[in-house]
Design a protein around this motif. Structure first.
Motif, PDB file in Angstrom:
ATOM      1  N   GLY A 216       0.832  -1.191   0.000  1.00 18.39           N
ATOM      2  CA  GLY A 216       0.000   0.000   0.000  1.00 18.39           C
ATOM      3  C   GLY A 216       0.868   1.242   0.000  1.00 18.39           C
ATOM      4  O   GLY A 216       1.936   1.271  -0.615  1.00 18.39           O
ATOM      5  N   GLU A 217       0.399   2.267   0.709  1.00 18.55           N
ATOM      6  CA  GLU A 217       1.143   3.515   0.799  1.00 18.55           C
ATOM      7  C   GLU A 217       1.177   4.009   2.240  1.00 18.55           C
ATOM      8  O   GLU A 217       0.266   3.744   3.029  1.00 18.55           O
ATOM      9  CB  GLU A 217       0.533   4.593  -0.108  1.00 18.55           C
ATOM     10  N   LEU A 218       2.249   4.752   2.533  1.00 22.31           N
ATOM     11  CA  LEU A 218       2.448   5.358   3.836  1.00 22.31           C
ATOM     12  C   LEU A 218       2.592   6.862   3.638  1.00 22.31           C
ATOM     13  O   LEU A 218       3.473   7.313   2.896  1.00 22.31           O
ATOM     14  CB  LEU A 218       3.711   4.779   4.489  1.00 22.31           C
ATOM     15  N   LEU A 219       1.723   7.642   4.270  1.00 22.93           N
ATOM     16  CA  LEU A 219       1.737   9.098   4.187  1.00 22.93           C
ATOM     17  C   LEU A 219       2.040   9.658   5.568  1.00 22.93           C
ATOM     18  O   LEU A 219       1.376   9.291   6.546  1.00 22.93           O
ATOM     19  CB  LEU A 219       0.374   9.623   3.718  1.00 22.93           C
ATOM     20  N   PHE A 220       3.020  10.545   5.661  1.00 25.64           N
ATOM     21  CA  PHE A 220       3.415  11.037   6.978  1.00 25.64           C
ATOM     22  C   PHE A 220       4.199  12.333   6.830  1.00 25.64           C
ATOM     23  O   PHE A 220       4.682  12.664   5.739  1.00 25.64           O
ATOM     24  CB  PHE A 220       4.258  10.000   7.716  1.00 25.64           C
ATOM     25  N   ASP A 221       4.320  13.052   7.920  1.00 25.55           N
ATOM     26  CA  ASP A 221       5.154  14.250   7.905  1.00 25.55           C
ATOM     27  C   ASP A 221       6.335  14.056   8.836  1.00 25.55           C
ATOM     28  O   ASP A 221       6.283  13.279   9.793  1.00 25.55           O
ATOM     29  CB  ASP A 221       4.363  15.518   8.255  1.00 25.55           C
ATOM     30  N   THR A 222       7.414  14.751   8.527  1.00 23.11           N
ATOM     31  CA  THR A 222       8.626  14.705   9.342  1.00 23.11           C
ATOM     32  C   THR A 222       9.128  16.117   9.563  1.00 23.11           C
ATOM     33  O   THR A 222       8.837  17.027   8.778  1.00 23.11           O
ATOM     34  CB  THR A 222       9.731  13.889   8.646  1.00 23.11           C
ATOM     35  N   VAL A 223       9.889  16.301  10.634  1.00 19.90           N
ATOM     36  CA  VAL A 223      10.534  17.589  10.880  1.00 19.90           C
ATOM     37  C   VAL A 223      12.043  17.408  10.783  1.00 19.90           C
ATOM     38  O   VAL A 223      12.563  16.293  10.883  1.00 19.90           O
ATOM     39  CB  VAL A 223      10.149  18.174  12.253  1.00 19.90           C
ATOM     40  N   ALA A 224      12.724  18.521  10.591  1.00 19.83           N
ATOM     41  CA  ALA A 224      14.184  18.493  10.508  1.00 19.83           C
ATOM     42  C   ALA A 224      14.783  18.157  11.867  1.00 19.83           C
ATOM     43  O   ALA A 224      14.152  18.366  12.910  1.00 19.83           O
ATOM     44  CB  ALA A 224      14.695  19.850  10.022  1.00 19.83           C
ATOM     45  N   PRO A 225      16.016  17.644  11.904  1.00 21.17           N
ATOM     46  CA  PRO A 225      16.646  17.282  13.185  1.00 21.17           C
ATOM     47  C   PRO A 225      16.706  18.427  14.182  1.00 21.17           C
ATOM     48  O   PRO A 225      16.676  18.188  15.395  1.00 21.17           O
ATOM     49  CB  PRO A 225      18.052  16.832  12.762  1.00 21.17           C
ATOM     50  N   ILE A 226      16.763  19.671  13.707  1.00 24.24           N
ATOM     51  CA  ILE A 226      16.842  20.791  14.640  1.00 24.24           C
ATOM     52  C   ILE A 226      15.592  20.876  15.512  1.00 24.24           C
ATOM     53  O   ILE A 226      15.619  21.439  16.610  1.00 24.24           O
ATOM     54  CB  ILE A 226      17.060  22.117  13.881  1.00 24.24           C
ATOM     55  N   GLY A 227      14.487  20.298  15.035  1.00 20.28           N
ATOM     56  CA  GLY A 227      13.265  20.308  15.819  1.00 20.28           C
ATOM     57  C   GLY A 227      13.432  19.633  17.163  1.00 20.28           C
ATOM     58  O   GLY A 227      12.980  20.137  18.196  1.00 20.28           O
ATOM     59  N   ALA A 228      14.108  18.476  17.167  1.00 21.73           N
ATOM     60  CA  ALA A 228      14.337  17.762  18.420  1.00 21.73           C
ATOM     61  C   ALA A 228      15.293  18.530  19.318  1.00 21.73           C
ATOM     62  O   ALA A 228      15.116  18.567  20.548  1.00 21.73           O
ATOM     63  CB  ALA A 228      14.880  16.364  18.129  1.00 21.73           C
ATOM     64  N   ARG A 229      16.305  19.172  18.718  1.00 21.17           N
ATOM     65  CA  ARG A 229      17.265  19.931  19.532  1.00 21.17           C
ATOM     66  C   ARG A 229      16.597  21.142  20.176  1.00 21.17           C
ATOM     67  O   ARG A 229      16.796  21.409  21.364  1.00 21.17           O
ATOM     68  CB  ARG A 229      18.455  20.352  18.670  1.00 21.17           C
ATOM     69  N   LEU A 230      15.794  21.856  19.408  1.00 23.54           N
ATOM     70  CA  LEU A 230      15.107  23.027  19.959  1.00 23.54           C
ATOM     71  C   LEU A 230      14.067  22.617  20.995  1.00 23.54           C
ATOM     72  O   LEU A 230      13.832  23.334  21.975  1.00 23.54           O
ATOM     73  CB  LEU A 230      14.435  23.818  18.837  1.00 23.54           C
ATOM     74  N   SER A 231      13.451  21.461  20.778  1.00 22.58           N
ATOM     75  CA  SER A 231      12.428  20.998  21.707  1.00 22.58           C
ATOM     76  C   SER A 231      13.004  20.744  23.099  1.00 22.58           C
ATOM     77  O   SER A 231      12.332  20.951  24.115  1.00 22.58           O
ATOM     78  CB  SER A 231      11.768  19.723  21.175  1.00 22.58           C
ATOM     79  N   LYS A 232      14.253  20.293  23.175  1.00 25.17           N
ATOM     80  CA  LYS A 232      14.876  20.076  24.483  1.00 25.17           C
ATOM     81  C   LYS A 232      14.983  21.369  25.270  1.00 25.17           C
ATOM     82  O   LYS A 232      14.930  21.374  26.500  1.00 25.17           O
ATOM     83  CB  LYS A 232      16.266  19.463  24.294  1.00 25.17           C
ATOM     84  N   VAL A 233      15.116  22.477  24.563  1.00 31.27           N
ATOM     85  CA  VAL A 233      15.281  23.777  25.208  1.00 31.27           C
ATOM     86  C   VAL A 233      13.938  24.408  25.535  1.00 31.27           C
ATOM     87  O   VAL A 233      13.737  24.951  26.625  1.00 31.27           O
ATOM     88  CB  VAL A 233      16.101  24.726  24.307  1.00 31.27           C
ATOM     89  N   PHE A 234      12.970  24.316  24.584  1.00 35.83           N
ATOM     90  CA  PHE A 234      11.748  25.106  24.707  1.00 35.83           C
ATOM     91  C   PHE A 234      10.503  24.314  25.087  1.00 35.83           C
ATOM     92  O   PHE A 234       9.568  24.881  25.654  1.00 35.83           O
ATOM     93  CB  PHE A 234      11.479  25.843  23.387  1.00 35.83           C
ATOM     94  N   THR A 235      10.460  23.025  24.794  1.00 37.31           N
ATOM     95  CA  THR A 235       9.221  22.273  25.042  1.00 37.31           C
ATOM     96  C   THR A 235       9.477  20.951  25.764  1.00 37.31           C
ATOM     97  O   THR A 235       8.779  19.971  25.535  1.00 37.31           O
ATOM     98  CB  THR A 235       8.463  21.999  23.717  1.00 37.31           C
ATOM     99  N   LYS A 236      10.490  20.917  26.606  1.00 37.33           N
ATOM    100  CA  LYS A 236      10.767  19.752  27.449  1.00 37.33           C
ATOM    101  C   LYS A 236      10.967  18.477  26.637  1.00 37.33           C
ATOM    102  O   LYS A 236      10.626  17.371  27.075  1.00 37.33           O
ATOM    103  CB  LYS A 236       9.650  19.556  28.479  1.00 37.33           C
ATOM    104  N   GLY A 237      11.499  18.608  25.427  1.00 38.18           N
ATOM    105  CA  GLY A 237      11.844  17.437  24.627  1.00 38.18           C
ATOM    106  C   GLY A 237      10.669  16.695  24.041  1.00 38.18           C
ATOM    107  O   GLY A 237      10.788  15.513  23.711  1.00 38.18           O
ATOM    108  N   ILE A 238       9.530  17.369  23.857  1.00 38.91           N
ATOM    109  CA  ILE A 238       8.347  16.671  23.348  1.00 38.91           C
ATOM    110  C   ILE A 238       8.570  16.156  21.926  1.00 38.91           C
ATOM    111  O   ILE A 238       8.075  15.111  21.552  1.00 38.91           O
ATOM    112  CB  ILE A 238       7.104  17.589  23.423  1.00 38.91           C
TER     113      ILE A 238
END
Length: 274
Positions: free
Chosen positions: A191-213
C-alpha cells in the motif's frame, strides 16, 4: 459521522495532549468558516459548535491567522494523496495513526467497501467516542499506543493498505519509528504510507523550549528506505508548498518567503509505497 448532542469538554487540561488536539480541530474549523476555505472541513466546524470549551481562550492563545492556513494546507495535501489511493483501491484498509480529533474519515467520504481504523491513545479515543459514532459499517476506533506491538493483529491484512501518520512520528524516538515501520510493513501486504517529518533541529530546539516533546527528526526522509527495504520513496514536499491556496495575499507572500528559507524544509510531507 458526528453525534448531535452537546459535549462538555471543560475538564480537558490546558496544554495537555487532548488540548493540543482540540487546538488543531479548532484551526480546521476556522478554515472551514472562511469564504475561501482550503480544506472545507465542515465536520470539524460542526463538532466545535457542539463542544463546551473556552474557545475564546484558545483563539487568544494560538492566534488562528496564518496557523489555520498552515494546518489546513498540510491536511489538504494528505487528503489529496489519500483520495488518490482510495480512488485506485476502493476496497482498501485505512489506518489513521495518531488521529486525535481529526475528521478525515468523514470529510473524505471513502467508498463503502473501505475499512477505516482511527487509532490513538486510549484517553484520546475516549474523547473521540463522545464526539463521533463508532457503530457504522467500515469504521472503527482503537484506543492504544501505536508502539504497542499487539494492535495490528486486529486489522485485516488481506487488502491494499493506506497508512496515514500526520503529526505523529516526530513525537516518537528513532528506535520506535524504526520498529513501528517494520511492524507495519511486516503485517500488511502492500500500500502507501503518508506522513510528515521535521528536521533534526526540531528535536534539539524541543529540548530547550518544550521539554523534549519532539523526539525525532530527519533531514532526508528517503533514508527510511535504508532502514526498511520494503519502503519505496514516491514524493516529498514542504508543508508550505501549496501556499498559493491561501486567500490572503499578504499571508501568501509571507509563507512563500518562509518557504525560500530553511524553515521551508523544516516540516516535510512524505509519500512512500510498500
Amino acid at each position: 459521522m458526528s453525534r448531535s448532542d452537546k459535549v462538555d469538554f471543560r475538564a480537558v487540561g490546558w496544554r495537555s495532549v487532548e488540548w493540543t488536539n482540540l487546538c488543531t480541530l479548532y484551526l480546521r474549523a476556522c478554515d472551514s468558516r472562511s469564504p475561501h476555505s482550503v480544506l472545507g472541513d465542515r465536520a470539524a466546524a460542526d463538532v466545535v459548535d457542539r463542544i463546551d470549551y473556552d474557545w475564546d481562550r484558545i483563539r487568544r492563545t494560538i492566534r488562528p491567522g496564518v496557523n489555520q492556513w498552515l494546518v489546513a494546507l498540510r491536511a489538504a495535501r494528505l487528503d489529496s494523496w489519500s483520495a488518490d489511493f482510495l480512488g485506485r483501491h476502493p476496497d482498501a484498509v485505512v489506518l489513521h495513526l495518531g488521529c486525535g480529533m481529526d475528521t478525515r474519515a468523514f470529510r473524505l467520504r471513502p467508498p463503502p467497501e473501505v475499512r477505516w481504523f482511527d487509532i490513538d491513545q486510549p484517553h484520546v479515543i475516549d474523547l473521540r467516542r463522545r464526539l463521533y459514532d463508532d457503530d457504522r459499517d467500515g469504521y472503527r476506533m482503537i484506543g492504544t499506543s501505536v508502539t504497542d506491538p499487539g494492535w495490528t493483529a486486529e486489522i485485516p491484512a488481506d487488502r491494499p493498505t493506506l497508512i496515514i501518520a500526520e503529526g505523529l512520528l516526530m513525537y516518537l524516538r528513532e528506535a520506535e519509528v524504526r520498529t513501528l515501520l517494520q511492524q507495519l510493513t511486516d503485517r500488511f501486504p502492500g500500500g502507501e504510507l503518508l506522513f510528515d517529518t521535521v528536521a533534526p533541529i526540531g528535536a534539539r530546539l524541543s529540548k530547550v523550549f518544550t521539554k523534549g516533546i519532539i523526539a525525532w527528526g530527519i533531514r532526508d526522509p528517503r533514508r527510511l528506505q535504508q532502514w526498511n527495504p520494503r519502503l519505496h520513496f514516491l514524493e516529498s514536499d514542504s508543508s508550505l508548498a501549496d501556499a498559493g491556496r491561501i486567500p490572503s495575499r499578504p499571508l501568501r507572500v509571507v509563507v512563500r518567503c518562509l518557504r525560500a528559507t530553511p524553515i521551508g524544509r523544516y516540516d516535510m510531507l512524505n509519500r512512500f509505497s510498500f
